[in-house]
Design an enzyme around this catalytic site. Structure first.
Site, short mmCIF file in Angstrom:
data_model
loop_
_atom_site.label_atom_id
_atom_site.label_comp_id
_atom_site.label_asym_id
_atom_site.label_seq_id
_atom_site.Cartn_x
_atom_site.Cartn_y
_atom_site.Cartn_z
N GLY A 112 6.96 7.78 13.79
CA GLY A 112 6.36 8.33 12.56
C GLY A 112 5.72 9.68 12.83
O GLY A 112 5.65 10.14 13.97
N LYS A 169 2.17 20.92 11.14
CA LYS A 169 2.35 20.21 12.42
C LYS A 169 1.16 20.51 13.32
O LYS A 169 0.91 21.67 13.64
CB LYS A 169 3.66 20.65 13.08
N ASP A 212 14.95 10.33 16.50
CA ASP A 212 13.86 10.73 15.59
C ASP A 212 13.73 12.25 15.51
O ASP A 212 12.91 12.76 14.75
CB ASP A 212 12.53 10.11 16.02
N ASN A 213 14.52 12.97 16.31
CA ASN A 213 14.48 14.44 16.24
C ASN A 213 15.75 15.01 15.64
O ASN A 213 15.97 16.21 15.70
CB ASN A 213 14.26 15.02 17.64
N GLY A 268 -2.86 13.89 17.84
CA GLY A 268 -2.52 14.48 16.54
C GLY A 268 -2.49 16.00 16.55
O GLY A 268 -2.33 16.62 15.50
N ARG A 272 5.48 24.34 8.72
CA ARG A 272 6.94 24.26 8.75
C ARG A 272 7.49 24.07 7.34
O ARG A 272 6.85 23.47 6.48
CB ARG A 272 7.39 23.05 9.59
P1 AMP Z 1 8.52 14.34 19.92
O1 AMP Z 1 9.27 13.85 21.11
O2 AMP Z 1 7.64 15.54 20.20
O3 AMP Z 1 9.42 14.59 18.78
O4 AMP Z 1 7.48 13.21 19.50
C1 AMP Z 1 7.79 11.84 19.47
C2 AMP Z 1 6.77 11.09 18.66
O5 AMP Z 1 5.46 11.25 19.21
C3 AMP Z 1 6.66 11.51 17.21
O6 AMP Z 1 6.43 10.37 16.45
C4 AMP Z 1 5.47 12.44 17.21
O7 AMP Z 1 4.84 12.50 15.96
C5 AMP Z 1 4.58 11.80 18.24
N1 AMP Z 1 3.69 12.75 18.92
C6 AMP Z 1 4.03 13.71 19.79
N2 AMP Z 1 2.94 14.38 20.20
C7 AMP Z 1 1.88 13.83 19.58
C8 AMP Z 1 0.47 14.07 19.59
N3 AMP Z 1 -0.08 15.02 20.33
N4 AMP Z 1 -0.30 13.29 18.81
C9 AMP Z 1 0.23 12.32 18.05
N5 AMP Z 1 1.53 12.04 18.01
C10 AMP Z 1 2.36 12.78 18.75
MG MG Z 2 9.80 14.65 17.11
#
Ligand code: AMP
Ligand code: MG
Length: 516
Positions: free
Chosen positions: A114, A136, A282-283, A149, A199
């Site tokens: 999420g 973001k 998810d990306n 976050g 974004r």
């Molecule tokens: P990503 O690989 O950067 O696309 O992130 C994978 C998941 O981790 C996604 O659900 C992001 O929203 C979450 N995420 C990444 N970095 C953070 C962060 N610093 N705080 C909270 N959620 C994160």
């Molecule tokens: Mg991501």
């Protein structure tokens, strides 16, 4: 369309209003909001406000994107808008929410993910059509898991520059309107500072959104989401030729369209030498956009096995594996949509078009890079052979294509030959290329090649230099680089020495990981 309460002035949840006392009055940018995603209902998201960041300042602004959206760039740089983009204020009409999705990460089912640090403000009617606007790095959400976050300045600048660079290259991508920074500390390997990327995209829906509802057995929600995406973004799937070919199955036609868009995107990434680095499901964008810029890299020296993500020890997302991984991800999407498609053979048939579209698109991109208008039987070998030579000599990918373009446009051959240690092998290939070009009318091949072989890409070290400067409070390097990357096929003689040369020695030691 039923109208929804304006969350900035009238939250649907009075308890939330009590938790989040009203800040400054909402900032009216004159946007009309649609909130299509919010209308799906609470199973799809959690509504919440951003967590304010103190003392915001502007790090970067895409005036190009602002104008495309019909927004006044000067207004965006005002303190009230900067506050709204960093959580202390709110854009009038926005209805912030974090969406829920799941996904496969590095080939393994990761369960629920999420928006852990992104908030969707809603969907605005803009001069460029309906666009979702997201912050973001806006603070924790129910999907943050162990994360804080936040996004740090360094990765926010990288995402901002690369989003706009990809748009400049003509590659489908989510966009970045602004980066706003704050002195608020954020702990990564060391203490850094926080930033937010604003974004923009028609939709931020990912393959993982579909996997989420399929994996939790929420078939009605899965159908609702699929109908929403087809109606909004793929209406041709209800009546067009794919619908007919796939036995009147609209969801299968949708899967086929997503496969084809993803195939076309992969061809563009490969042709320009772009490595995404974290191609988890998810990306991957349901619209075939480049999404979630993390440890990405444009190749310097050509290495088909190049791994740009320091955390990817197995090389799952190496440059030459991207097309296959995209197909693997499409299978995950197909699996999620199977309950709606109803027939495995039809689902597989929908996915199969990837196998014809990707090679066809890649061939077309590579032919264009060579300036060839027509396709000949042995063009494929010509392309494969030059890539082998580039790989053998780790020849700089961007420089090779641009110098070849300059040569075909009438320049000398030496700048091309000088890139190779094995000149004999290169001369032999060049002779084949000259012979092949003799078959074609010479109607401005050089100009055509310069329009597809960029002079400027966001090399790691260029981003790194702009980031180092930004950390001292000087953001001029970000804007200077942005201006060139937004128009990467033009010569920009004044920027040439700084941005168009071979990377320095230290560039290969830059390590970029998922942590950002
Ligand atoms: P990503 O690989 O950067 O696309 O992130 C994978 C998941 O981790 C996604 O659900 C992001 O929203 C979450 N995420 C990444 N970095 C953070 C962060 N610093 N705080 C909270 N959620 C994160
Ligand atoms: Mg991501």
């Amino acid at each position: 369309m039923p109208s929804l309460p304006d969350a900035a002035t009238a939250s649907s949840d009075p308890a939330a209003d009590a938790m989040f006392p009203p800040g400054p009055p909402p900032v009216d940018l004159g946007l009309q909001w649609v909130h299509g995603y919010a209308q799906l209902g609470p199973a799809f998201y959690t509504e919440l406000r951003p967590t304010p960041l103190p003392a915001p300042h502007l790090v970067g602004l895409s005036t190009n994107l602002a104008r495309e959206l019909g927004l006044d760039p000067a207004r965006l740089a005002t303190p009230e808008v900067l506050a709204a983009l960093t959580g202390s204020g709110m854009l009038a009409g926005a209805r912030p929410l974090a969406t829920v999705y799941s996904g496969h990460q590095f080939g393994v089912w990761a369960g629920q993910l999420g928006d852990g640090r992104a908030l969707l403000l809603g969907e605005a009617q803009t001069a460029a059509g309906p666009q979702e606007i997201q912050l973001k790095g806006a603070g924790r959400t129910p999907y943050s898991r162990m994360g804080d976050g936040r996004a740090v300045l360094r990765s926010s600048i990288r995402e901002f520059l690369c989003s706009e660079a990809m748009a400049g290259l003509g590659i489908p991508t989510t966009r970045a309107l602004a980066v706003t920074g704050s002195p608020a500390p954020v702990l990564r390997e060391e203490v850094e500072t926080a930033a937010v990327v604003t974004r923009v995209a028609p939709s931020f829906i990912r393959f993982g959104h579909f996997e989420h509802f399929a994996s939790t057995g929420q078939e009605a929600a899965l159908r609702q989401l699929t109908d929403y995406v087809i109606d909004r973004y793929y209406p041709e799937c209800r009546t067009g030729p794919a619908h007919e070919r796939l036995g009147g199955n609209a969801v299968a036609a949708f899967l086929e369209q997503v496969s084809e868009r993803t195939a076309a995107l992969m061809a563009q990434w490969q042709a320009v030498g772009f490595c995404h680095g974290v191609m988890n499901t998810d990306n991957l964008s349901i619209l075939g956009l480049t999404l979630d810029y993390g440890p990405f890299q444009f190749l310097d020296g050509f290495d088909p096995d190049h791994i740009c993500n320091h955390s990817d020890s197995g090389g799952r997302y190496a440059y030459n594996r991207q097309p296959n991984v995209a197909y693997w991800n499409l299978y995950c999407l197909g699996q999620a949509l199977l309950p709606l498609i109803g027939d495995q053979d039809v689902a597989v048939a929908a996915l199969t078009s990837y196998k014809t579209v990707f090679p066809r698109e890649l061939q077309a991109r590579m032919q264009a890079k060579l300036g060839l208008l027509h396709t000949r039987e042995d063009d494929r070998t010509l392309i494969e052979d030059v890539l082998k030579l580039l790989a053998a000599g780790r020849v700089d990918y961007t420089l090779f294509w641009r110098r070849l373009s300059d040569h075909v446009a009438g320049g000398p051959i030496d700048p091309v030959r000088d890139l190779f240690v094995d000149r004999t092998a290169m001369d032999a290939w060049l002779q084949r290329y000259v012979d092949r070009r003799a078959d074609e009318p010479d109607d401005g091949a050089g100009a055509r090649m310069r329009a597809v072989n960029p002079k400027y890409v966001l090399r790691n070290h260029l981003g790194e230099l702009a980031i180092r400067q930004a950390r001292t409070g000087d953001f001029s390097g970000v804007s200077r680089l942005l201006a060139v990357l937004q128009d990467p096929f033009a010569e920009h003689p004044q920027a040439h020495d700084d941005y168009a040369g071979l990377p320095p020695e230290w560039a290969s030691s830059i390590e970029i990981s998922c942590s950002s």
